[in-house]
Each structure stands twice: as C-alpha cells, then as structure tokens.
Design a protein around this motif. Structure first.
Motif, PDB file in Angstrom:
ATOM      1  N   SER A  56      -0.236  -3.159  -9.680  1.00 25.95           N
ATOM      2  CA  SER A  56       0.479  -2.946  -8.422  1.00 25.95           C
ATOM      3  C   SER A  56       0.504  -1.468  -8.082  1.00 25.95           C
ATOM      4  CB  SER A  56       1.911  -3.466  -8.525  1.00 25.95           C
ATOM      5  OG  SER A  56       1.913  -4.868  -8.703  1.00 25.95           O
ATOM      6  N   LEU A  57       0.101  -1.159  -6.861  1.00 25.93           N
ATOM      7  CA  LEU A  57       0.159   0.193  -6.326  1.00 25.93           C
ATOM      8  C   LEU A  57       1.304   0.198  -5.320  1.00 25.93           C
ATOM      9  CD1 LEU A  57      -3.642   0.247  -5.717  1.00 25.93           C
ATOM     10  CD2 LEU A  57      -2.506   1.686  -7.378  1.00 25.93           C
ATOM     11  N   THR A  58       2.414   0.839  -5.681  1.00 26.08           N
ATOM     12  CA  THR A  58       3.579   0.903  -4.807  1.00 26.08           C
ATOM     13  C   THR A  58       3.462   2.137  -3.914  1.00 26.08           C
ATOM     14  OG1 THR A  58       4.920  -0.187  -6.491  1.00 26.08           O
ATOM     15  CG2 THR A  58       6.101   0.975  -4.739  1.00 26.08           C
ATOM     16  N   LEU A  59       3.646   1.921  -2.622  1.00 28.45           N
ATOM     17  CA  LEU A  59       3.481   2.983  -1.637  1.00 28.45           C
ATOM     18  C   LEU A  59       4.819   3.315  -0.992  1.00 28.45           C
ATOM     19  CD1 LEU A  59       0.339   1.416   0.073  1.00 28.45           C
ATOM     20  CD2 LEU A  59       0.353   3.173  -1.708  1.00 28.45           C
ATOM     21  N   ALA A  60       4.948   4.520  -0.495  1.00 29.65           N
ATOM     22  CA  ALA A  60       6.155   4.903   0.245  1.00 29.65           C
ATOM     23  C   ALA A  60       6.248   4.037   1.492  1.00 29.65           C
ATOM     24  CB  ALA A  60       6.093   6.378   0.616  1.00 29.65           C
ATOM     25  N   GLY A  61       7.466   3.761   1.928  1.00 31.31           N
ATOM     26  CA  GLY A  61       7.660   2.973   3.136  1.00 31.31           C
ATOM     27  C   GLY A  61       7.514   1.480   2.921  1.00 31.31           C
ATOM     28  N   ASP A  62       7.736   1.016   1.718  1.00 29.82           N
ATOM     29  CA  ASP A  62       7.713  -0.411   1.384  1.00 29.82           C
ATOM     30  C   ASP A  62       6.334  -1.053   1.412  1.00 29.82           C
ATOM     31  OD1 ASP A  62      10.465  -0.471   0.911  1.00 29.82           O
ATOM     32  OD2 ASP A  62      10.891  -0.821   3.029  1.00 29.82           O
ATOM     33  N   GLY A  63       5.278  -0.280   1.406  1.00 34.03           N
ATOM     34  CA  GLY A  63       3.936  -0.841   1.328  1.00 34.03           C
ATOM     35  C   GLY A  63       3.540  -1.053  -0.122  1.00 34.03           C
ATOM     36  N   ALA A  64       2.604  -1.969  -0.343  1.00 35.62           N
ATOM     37  CA  ALA A  64       2.124  -2.226  -1.701  1.00 35.62           C
ATOM     38  C   ALA A  64       0.740  -2.857  -1.657  1.00 35.62           C
ATOM     39  CB  ALA A  64       3.087  -3.129  -2.455  1.00 35.62           C
ATOM     40  N   ILE A  65       0.004  -2.605  -2.715  1.00 38.61           N
ATOM     41  CA  ILE A  65      -1.303  -3.229  -2.925  1.00 38.61           C
ATOM     42  C   ILE A  65      -1.230  -3.903  -4.282  1.00 38.61           C
ATOM     43  CG2 ILE A  65      -3.782  -2.841  -3.163  1.00 38.61           C
ATOM     44  CD1 ILE A  65      -3.253  -0.141  -1.598  1.00 38.61           C
ATOM     45  N   ARG A  66      -1.638  -5.171  -4.349  1.00 37.68           N
ATOM     46  CA  ARG A  66      -1.590  -5.928  -5.609  1.00 37.68           C
ATOM     47  C   ARG A  66      -3.001  -6.391  -5.938  1.00 37.68           C
ATOM     48  NH1 ARG A  66       2.591  -9.613  -8.246  1.00 37.68           N
ATOM     49  NH2 ARG A  66       1.365 -11.284  -9.151  1.00 37.68           N
ATOM     50  N   LEU A  67      -3.441  -6.025  -7.125  1.00 37.39           N
ATOM     51  CA  LEU A  67      -4.793  -6.350  -7.578  1.00 37.39           C
ATOM     52  C   LEU A  67      -4.718  -7.333  -8.739  1.00 37.39           C
ATOM     53  CD1 LEU A  67      -5.983  -2.638  -7.724  1.00 37.39           C
ATOM     54  CD2 LEU A  67      -6.259  -4.206  -5.805  1.00 37.39           C
ATOM     55  N   SER A  68      -5.315  -8.497  -8.576  1.00 35.00           N
ATOM     56  CA  SER A  68      -5.431  -9.440  -9.693  1.00 35.00           C
ATOM     57  C   SER A  68      -6.593  -8.981 -10.543  1.00 35.00           C
ATOM     58  CB  SER A  68      -5.689 -10.856  -9.175  1.00 35.00           C
ATOM     59  OG  SER A  68      -4.618 -11.294  -8.384  1.00 35.00           O
ATOM     60  N   VAL A  69      -6.341  -8.776 -11.847  1.00 33.76           N
ATOM     61  CA  VAL A  69      -7.391  -8.264 -12.724  1.00 33.76           C
ATOM     62  C   VAL A  69      -7.618  -9.194 -13.918  1.00 33.76           C
ATOM     63  CG1 VAL A  69      -7.041  -5.852 -12.056  1.00 33.76           C
ATOM     64  CG2 VAL A  69      -5.788  -6.769 -14.013  1.00 33.76           C
ATOM     65  N   GLU A  70      -8.869  -9.230 -14.352  1.00 34.18           N
ATOM     66  CA  GLU A  70      -9.239  -9.999 -15.540  1.00 34.18           C
ATOM     67  C   GLU A  70      -8.803  -9.274 -16.802  1.00 34.18           C
ATOM     68  OE1 GLU A  70     -13.061 -12.574 -16.703  1.00 34.18           O
ATOM     69  OE2 GLU A  70     -13.483 -10.464 -16.269  1.00 34.18           O
ATOM     70  N   ALA A  71      -8.829  -7.939 -16.743  1.00 34.12           N
ATOM     71  CA  ALA A  71      -8.393  -7.083 -17.851  1.00 34.12           C
ATOM     72  C   ALA A  71      -8.009  -5.736 -17.254  1.00 34.12           C
ATOM     73  CB  ALA A  71      -9.511  -6.907 -18.872  1.00 34.12           C
ATOM     74  N   LEU A  72      -7.075  -5.043 -17.895  1.00 36.24           N
ATOM     75  CA  LEU A  72      -6.615  -3.752 -17.392  1.00 36.24           C
ATOM     76  C   LEU A  72      -7.623  -2.661 -17.733  1.00 36.24           C
ATOM     77  CD1 LEU A  72      -4.431  -2.046 -16.029  1.00 36.24           C
ATOM     78  CD2 LEU A  72      -3.360  -1.782 -18.281  1.00 36.24           C
ATOM     79  N   GLU A  73      -8.135  -2.027 -16.689  1.00 39.20           N
ATOM     80  CA  GLU A  73      -9.003  -0.851 -16.839  1.00 39.20           C
ATOM     81  C   GLU A  73      -8.883  -0.035 -15.562  1.00 39.20           C
ATOM     82  OE1 GLU A  73     -13.628   0.549 -17.527  1.00 39.20           O
ATOM     83  OE2 GLU A  73     -13.127  -1.568 -17.783  1.00 39.20           O
ATOM     84  N   VAL A  74      -8.195   1.108 -15.674  1.00 41.61           N
ATOM     85  CA  VAL A  74      -7.962   1.984 -14.529  1.00 41.61           C
ATOM     86  C   VAL A  74      -8.427   3.386 -14.915  1.00 41.61           C
ATOM     87  CG1 VAL A  74      -6.241   2.899 -12.920  1.00 41.61           C
ATOM     88  CG2 VAL A  74      -5.947   0.596 -13.868  1.00 41.61           C
ATOM     89  N   ASN A  75      -9.126   4.039 -13.988  1.00 36.56           N
ATOM     90  CA  ASN A  75      -9.624   5.396 -14.230  1.00 36.56           C
ATOM     91  C   ASN A  75      -9.160   6.324 -13.118  1.00 36.56           C
ATOM     92  OD1 ASN A  75     -11.504   4.910 -16.571  1.00 36.56           O
ATOM     93  ND2 ASN A  75     -12.283   3.417 -15.092  1.00 36.56           N
ATOM     94  N   LEU A  76      -8.838   7.550 -13.508  1.00 35.91           N
ATOM     95  CA  LEU A  76      -8.458   8.598 -12.566  1.00 35.91           C
ATOM     96  C   LEU A  76      -9.315   9.810 -12.875  1.00 35.91           C
ATOM     97  CD1 LEU A  76      -6.511   9.678 -10.352  1.00 35.91           C
ATOM     98  CD2 LEU A  76      -5.019  10.434 -12.221  1.00 35.91           C
ATOM     99  N   ARG A  77     -10.097  10.249 -11.871  1.00 35.35           N
ATOM    100  CA  ARG A  77     -11.015  11.361 -12.097  1.00 35.35           C
ATOM    101  C   ARG A  77     -10.964  12.319 -10.920  1.00 35.35           C
ATOM    102  NH1 ARG A  77     -16.532  11.794 -10.724  1.00 35.35           N
ATOM    103  NH2 ARG A  77     -16.478   9.598 -10.117  1.00 35.35           N
ATOM    104  N   ASP A  78     -10.716  13.596 -11.213  1.00 31.90           N
ATOM    105  CA  ASP A  78     -10.746  14.630 -10.180  1.00 31.90           C
ATOM    106  C   ASP A  78     -12.188  14.865  -9.766  1.00 31.90           C
ATOM    107  OD1 ASP A  78      -8.016  14.863 -10.499  1.00 31.90           O
ATOM    108  OD2 ASP A  78      -8.116  16.738 -11.634  1.00 31.90           O
ATOM    109  N   VAL A  79     -12.404  14.990  -8.442  1.00 33.79           N
ATOM    110  CA  VAL A  79     -13.771  15.156  -7.948  1.00 33.79           C
ATOM    111  C   VAL A  79     -13.978  16.438  -7.137  1.00 33.79           C
ATOM    112  CG1 VAL A  79     -14.321  12.701  -8.033  1.00 33.79           C
ATOM    113  CG2 VAL A  79     -13.312  13.652  -5.949  1.00 33.79           C
TER     114      VAL A  79
END
Length: 157
Positions: free
Chosen positions: A118-141
């Motif tokens: 779940s990606l919780t956003l300001a202003g009551d917005g949200a994105i929900r991703l159904s995943v088979e397995a947890l794998e999240v990456n954060l990379r500065d570009v």
C-alpha cells in the motif's frame, strides 16, 4: 586539521540503491521515500512484466550535511515487482497536472508470501498493489538538487 574542516567522508554523495524483501526492510525504504512528490503521469504499471514503478522527487532524509546547505531532493525510481493487480482511490488519473505526495509504503501479508503493498498518499489517496511476493526497490537516478521550497517537510505534531 581544524574543527571547521570537512572530512573526506562528508564529501561523498552516494546515491541510494535499496531493496526490500520483508516488512522490516520496507519500513526503512518507506522512511526514506516519505514526502516524495510526483506527478500522476509518472506512475507506470506494466502488467506483462508484473512491475509497478514511480518516478519520484524524494526528500533526502538521510542527508547528514543539511546543516551546510539547503534541504535537498533527488529523483528516484520506486519499483514494486511481482505485481498481479493495481487499484487506487482518491486519485484523478485524468488530471495530468496533479502532484501527489507519498506518505508511506507498507505491506499487508497474505498467504504463502503473497500480500498487498500500500502506497498511502497525502489527501486520503492510496494505491494498493496485489503482489505474489514482496520485492520493492528504491534507486536514486539523479544528483541531489536544492529542494524548491528550501524547507524540510513538516507534518506538525
């Protein structure tokens, strides 16, 4: 060397490149992505690749040199792998000028490693991703740049 001189280690600007494969890893990644802003147009779900990605302007919470310069942001890519489905609420995807602010990234486990990111956003917005397995990456570009507001995000206490 005087007390005023900077140390060599303080001059390093190492970009982040982190992965999260469990809820504890994701807490660290979420803290570093908190207060990232992005236009709604920078969300991408590639169903065939089972990948959801955001190009975000991340506040550099980890910046130890903030006392020497203005607060900084950096463009980063936040990628969630193994995505089976995406849903959202409180987001007008047709408003191409809409700027969203990320508050947190969390994982709700299901059975056998599945679950929801779940990606919780300001202003009551949200994105929900159904995943088979947890794998999240954060990379500065990009290299860090001065935050346009010149301020540190403040949620009030």
């Amino acid at each position: 060397m005087s007390e005023q001189d900077a140390k060599f280690e303080e001059g390093r600007e190492a970009p982040l490149n982190l992965g999260a494969w469990d809820a504890d890893d994701l807490k660290v990644l979420s803290a570093l992505a908190q207060d990232a802003v992005f236009p709604v147009s920078e969300m991408s779900w590639r169903a065939g690749e089972r990948r959801f990605a955001l190009l975000i302007n991340r506040f550099r919470w980890e910046d130890a040199g903030r006392s020497r310069h203005a607060p900084e942001r950096v463009q980063s890519v936040l990628v969630v792998e193994n995505v089976l489905g995406v849903s959202s609420h409180g987001i007008d995807r047709q408003d191409k000028d809409l700027i969203l602010s990320l508050l947190s990234v969390t994982f709700e486990p299901g059975e056998d490693g599945t679950g929801h990111v779940s990606l919780t956003l300001a202003g009551d917005g949200a994105i929900r991703l159904s995943v088979e397995a947890l794998e999240v990456n954060l990379r500065d570009v990009t290299r860090p740049y001065a935050a346009p507001s010149r301020k540190i995000p403040d949620h009030g206490a």
